[in-house]
Structure formats: C-alpha cells, structure tokens
Design a protein around this motif. Sequence first.
Motif, mmCIF file in Angstrom:
data_model
loop_
_atom_site.group_PDB
_atom_site.id
_atom_site.type_symbol
_atom_site.label_atom_id
_atom_site.label_comp_id
_atom_site.label_asym_id
_atom_site.label_seq_id
_atom_site.Cartn_x
_atom_site.Cartn_y
_atom_site.Cartn_z
ATOM 1 N N ALA A 101 -12.429 -17.247 -9.315
ATOM 2 C CA ALA A 101 -13.429 -17.892 -8.464
ATOM 3 C C ALA A 101 -12.839 -18.295 -7.125
ATOM 4 O O ALA A 101 -11.663 -18.653 -7.029
ATOM 5 N N LEU A 102 -13.668 -18.237 -6.083
ATOM 6 C CA LEU A 102 -13.339 -18.931 -4.844
ATOM 7 C C LEU A 102 -13.591 -20.416 -5.062
ATOM 8 O O LEU A 102 -14.459 -20.808 -5.852
ATOM 9 N N VAL A 103 -12.845 -21.235 -4.349
ATOM 10 C CA VAL A 103 -12.960 -22.678 -4.523
ATOM 11 C C VAL A 103 -13.499 -23.302 -3.245
ATOM 12 O O VAL A 103 -13.021 -23.012 -2.143
ATOM 13 N N ALA A 104 -14.500 -24.147 -3.404
ATOM 14 C CA ALA A 104 -15.073 -24.889 -2.284
ATOM 15 C C ALA A 104 -14.866 -26.378 -2.514
ATOM 16 O O ALA A 104 -14.670 -26.831 -3.647
ATOM 17 N N SER A 105 -14.908 -27.143 -1.440
ATOM 18 C CA SER A 105 -14.869 -28.597 -1.551
ATOM 19 C C SER A 105 -15.702 -29.194 -0.430
ATOM 20 O O SER A 105 -15.614 -28.758 0.718
ATOM 21 N N GLN A 106 -16.520 -30.152 -0.787
ATOM 22 C CA GLN A 106 -17.388 -30.824 0.178
ATOM 23 C C GLN A 106 -16.603 -31.932 0.873
ATOM 24 O O GLN A 106 -15.941 -32.731 0.206
ATOM 25 N N VAL A 107 -16.668 -31.978 2.203
ATOM 26 C CA VAL A 107 -15.910 -32.976 2.951
ATOM 27 C C VAL A 107 -16.837 -33.716 3.906
ATOM 28 O O VAL A 107 -17.899 -33.221 4.279
ATOM 29 N N SER A 108 -16.396 -34.906 4.301
ATOM 30 C CA SER A 108 -17.212 -35.719 5.204
ATOM 31 C C SER A 108 -16.467 -36.123 6.465
ATOM 32 O O SER A 108 -17.020 -36.822 7.312
ATOM 33 N N THR A 109 -15.200 -35.678 6.587
ATOM 34 C CA THR A 109 -14.417 -35.943 7.804
ATOM 35 C C THR A 109 -13.527 -34.736 8.086
ATOM 36 O O THR A 109 -13.242 -33.922 7.193
ATOM 37 N N ALA A 110 -13.059 -34.637 9.323
ATOM 38 C CA ALA A 110 -12.131 -33.572 9.677
ATOM 39 C C ALA A 110 -10.823 -33.700 8.904
ATOM 40 O O ALA A 110 -10.230 -32.704 8.498
ATOM 41 N N ALA A 111 -10.374 -34.933 8.671
ATOM 42 C CA ALA A 111 -9.132 -35.141 7.921
ATOM 43 C C ALA A 111 -9.267 -34.620 6.498
ATOM 44 O O ALA A 111 -8.343 -34.000 5.951
ATOM 45 N N GLU A 112 -10.414 -34.853 5.869
ATOM 46 C CA GLU A 112 -10.641 -34.324 4.522
ATOM 47 C C GLU A 112 -10.669 -32.801 4.539
ATOM 48 O O GLU A 112 -10.190 -32.151 3.599
ATOM 49 N N ALA A 113 -11.237 -32.229 5.593
ATOM 50 C CA ALA A 113 -11.286 -30.770 5.708
ATOM 51 C C ALA A 113 -9.878 -30.186 5.785
ATOM 52 O O ALA A 113 -9.570 -29.187 5.120
ATOM 53 N N VAL A 114 -9.022 -30.792 6.588
ATOM 54 C CA VAL A 114 -7.648 -30.311 6.715
ATOM 55 C C VAL A 114 -6.913 -30.440 5.384
ATOM 56 O O VAL A 114 -6.197 -29.521 4.954
ATOM 57 N N ALA A 115 -7.117 -31.563 4.684
ATOM 58 C CA ALA A 115 -6.462 -31.758 3.394
ATOM 59 C C ALA A 115 -6.941 -30.731 2.373
ATOM 60 O O ALA A 115 -6.151 -30.206 1.578
ATOM 61 N N ALA A 116 -8.233 -30.430 2.382
ATOM 62 C CA ALA A 116 -8.776 -29.440 1.448
ATOM 63 C C ALA A 116 -8.195 -28.063 1.732
ATOM 64 O O ALA A 116 -7.821 -27.330 0.804
ATOM 65 N N ALA A 117 -8.109 -27.699 3.004
ATOM 66 C CA ALA A 117 -7.539 -26.400 3.363
ATOM 67 C C ALA A 117 -6.076 -26.310 2.943
ATOM 68 O O ALA A 117 -5.623 -25.278 2.429
#
Length: 325
Positions: free
Chosen positions: A113-129
Amino acid sequence: MIATELTRRLGLRLPIIGAPMAGPGLGALTRAVSAAGGLGMLGVSNRSDAAFVREEAAIAAAGGSPFGIGLQLWAMDGQPGLFDEVCASGAALVAVSFGDPVSYVRPLHEAGALVASQVSTAAEAVAAARAGVDVVIAQGADAGGHSGAVIGTLPLLQTVLEALEGSSAMVVAAGGIGTGRGLAAVLAAGAQAGLVGTRLLAATEAAGKPSAKRKVIEADAEDTVLTRVFDIGAGLAWPSRYPGRALRNDFADRWHGHEEALSVDQAEARTTLAQAARDGDYSQAVIYASSAAEFVRAEQPVAEILDQLAADAEHHLAAVRDLLA
C-alpha cells in the motif's frame, strides 16, 4: 481527463479521493467512489474492530477497483488485530492520521500500500514526509469532521506545498471542496487530488439514515460549528487538539462554549446522544460536515457527483489556460 502522478500511480480516472468518513463511509460508498473513477476510502472509527475492517473492505474490494482505508491512530492501541486486517485487505492507499505515522509506514509498504497521513501544519507535513509517507493530506480548518488545523484549506495547502517542494511526497488537499471550482482551485495550486467528504454525505450509496441526509441537503454554508461537545457528550477520548466540524443543532447550541459543564453532565448527555442517533433525531445527534453542505441539494448516485465535479473542474482549468494563452 485530468491526470496527476497520484492518479497514474493508483490507476484512477479522476483526481478525487473520497474522504474516509467513519459512519457514512462504509464498504458500499467506498466501492462506488472507486467504481466512478476516484479512490474510495473506507472510514474506520475509534469503535471499529478487526471484523469490521475485514467485512467492509471485502465489500469495497469486490468492485475490482483500487480502494483505500483511513485510520485514527490515537485509538489503535484499543483495537487489537485491526491493523493486521488493514494490511491484509489489499488497500491501495492507507491513511494513518491523528497520531505519529512513523511505525506504520514500513508494514504498510510491505503490504503493497501507499501510505497517506493527514496534516494540519507545514511542520507536520515535513515530519510525515521524513517518516516515509507517500501522500500528505493537507486538511484545512474548514473541513468537516475532526481536524487539528487552525487555518483554511488554501492557506494550508500553499504552506505545505512550499514546505515539501523537492520532496517525493505527493500532496492532496482536503477541506470544503464541494464543486468543480474548488477542485480546480486545489489542482491549479499544485495538489495531486482533492479529498471530498461532505459532498458525498447524501449520496445514494452513503450509509446513514434518511433524516441525516435531509439535514445535509437542507444545510447552508454557515450552518456548521467547530466543536468538541459531541465527543465530550459521547464520552469519546478524542485528543482535545482535534475538534470536529459538524452541522449546528440544538445540542451544539446548548453546550458549545460550556464544555466544562457538559463534562459534569456527561452521563446524561451520553444517553441523550445515543438515543438520538438510534432515533435519527439530528436536533441532538451529530452530523460531521463542512460548509460544502451548501452544495448538496439532492440525493444523487456517487457516479453523477464525481462526473459533475470532474467535468466542472476541467472546464474551469481550461478557462484558466485560455487566459494564459
């Protein structure tokens, strides 16, 4: 036809993902969205168990099209065996949100599977990546349901896209997308797809009582509230940083802003909400929805909704190209 890297990787005809809505988003809705050319997402609630995932994922998979699953990480410790069922489901995309995704990425990749994660800030987006997530879902505060965002979808999308520039992670926009114009806007900004939830609440294939669908159809853009009162009243341990956007009703009007008092009267409120949900009394029971309820004016099959969104988005993107020619 609008194609993006994400639609190509998942084999989608349309750049539309159905939000994993716990309650309305059962296997039938998931299957219908995928059959219509988007990616349907099965909504797994904090009360779901492994049997639920097995049964509803089988319904979604029976259509033969790719589908996805959305998980609430904060609740996973109390759901034994559920994640194993998700890994065995054949889901093409699994969203691991409302918590730290890092320990879930490898087993999901190993499951194909590809993995997705819902984020609410740019910092969370960077951490998820950095955690290896393939798809970052930028969910703005105008989204229906639970969200940790404090800014709207378009400002958040812009900050996430800039923060992830040069990253291999793909970005999807979520929150308040209810028309082809909205879908065109997020695609033009750089999103790989739009995640659509509220627009599907009154779909023929969506689970839910007829009275709930009528409430969505009758709602206007200003008829929502971002609140924790439904979680407090129901005794749900949602982390406080994730309030939920829902249609305003008598219960919300009584208790929003009086959360401490509600906690004291929680036993009575829990009984009230449970009975209202059974009875289809949405003057008390919750309907999570965004201001995109404004664009829901009739019950329609999913295929009609998605075809209209995609056709309108193509029209508006073509108009923009004409302006730039």
